[in-house]
Design an enzyme around this catalytic site. Sequence first.
Site, mmCIF file in Angstrom:
data_model
loop_
_atom_site.group_PDB
_atom_site.id
_atom_site.type_symbol
_atom_site.label_atom_id
_atom_site.label_comp_id
_atom_site.label_asym_id
_atom_site.label_seq_id
_atom_site.Cartn_x
_atom_site.Cartn_y
_atom_site.Cartn_z
ATOM 1 N N ASP A 17 0.845 -1.196 0.000
ATOM 2 C CA ASP A 17 0.000 0.000 0.000
ATOM 3 C C ASP A 17 0.882 1.248 0.000
ATOM 4 O OD1 ASP A 17 -2.177 1.693 0.300
ATOM 5 O OD2 ASP A 17 -2.462 1.249 2.424
HETATM 6 C C1 SPV Z 1 -7.029 1.295 4.448
HETATM 7 O O1 SPV Z 1 -7.825 0.425 4.812
HETATM 8 O O2 SPV Z 1 -6.412 1.254 3.372
HETATM 9 C C2 SPV Z 1 -6.789 2.455 5.315
HETATM 10 C C3 SPV Z 1 -6.901 2.336 6.750
HETATM 11 O O3 SPV Z 1 -6.399 3.482 4.797
HETATM 12 S S1 SPV Z 1 -5.305 2.058 7.360
HETATM 13 O O4 SPV Z 1 -4.776 0.845 6.762
HETATM 14 O O5 SPV Z 1 -5.425 1.968 8.801
HETATM 15 O O6 SPV Z 1 -4.463 3.214 7.010
HETATM 16 MG MG MG Z 2 -5.663 3.273 2.917
#
Ligand code: SPV
Ligand code: MG
Length: 309
Positions: free
Chosen positions: A69
């Site tokens: 991510d």
């Molecule tokens: C996601 O679910 O991608 C979020 C929440 O942004 S977190 O992973 O806590 O940043």
């Molecule tokens: Mg996110």
Amino acid sequence: MANTYSDRPSLSRADAKRLRLRNGLADDKPVVAVGAHDAMSARLIGNYDFDAVWVSGFGVSAMAYGLPDLNLVTMSETLAVTRAIEGVTELPVVVDCDNGFGGFSNVVRTAVEFDRAGVAAVCIEDNLFPKRNSLYQGKSKRELIPVKEQSRRLKAAVEGRDSELFVVIARVEALIAGHGVDAAMERATAYAEAGADAILIHSKDKTLTEITDFLDAWHATGIDKPLVAVPTLFPDYTADELHAKGFSMVILANQPMRAAVKAMEDTLEILDKERKPAAADPTIASVNHVFDLVLTTETIQAEEADEEA
Ligand code: SPV
Ligand code: MG
């Protein structure tokens, strides 16, 4: 605020869901959203008593694309997964649009495209491109977009919306980046002034001390805009408890994804050892259950109805 819309005679499917979300945010109980990473997870979420689907950037990156991510998944890749999700759920869909996938014009285009795709809300965060997932604890740079620039982007995103019911959530990452409560307040206030409909204040503080200080400061401003929490790192608070502290929406962001990963790993371990399908059968969904979940019989009946007539 939200009720000014409720006497409208007829709304599109998209606007009806947006109104549901807006009314939920003004309600005296929390809007509970659960993270989906694909259309099946969204369908499953809809079978329980939840109020919204969160299209998780983490989930879509990891599950749909097998990637970290870190802004590697593009706007159009997120939009493709979102369209599949939006198509199969009656719940309002709230999309994690990261930092809007780039600069000023990327943020504006993101809001425009997701509004046109019929989702109820987008969430835009202030992490500088390329962002890092907020839960990542390893060594990494965490830089935020300057508050003035992010406010300008949010204002343009809000002004660009086609439907006035479309919800823009501004996400503040100042606590995650270690900038403290004053910086978080400066950002939250600026984003509210820029026209954001709600503020997501993200935190990794298990004790809730920072969040509590933020909430006290926020409530002292008198700004009447809903707050959103993602309690992954303060997981012992229920949605009702967080609502009592001042959060209108609580996002359970990644539990279905993590459940799916664990279930697949457990099953693959069994298959790796036993080398035959029967070994996995007792602990996995039946083929018929999957057929039912995606309305296979109903679809075949509709297809063949004319032939019988
Ligand atoms: C996601 O679910 O991608 C979020 C929440 O942004 S977190 O992973 O806590 O940043
Ligand atoms: Mg996110």
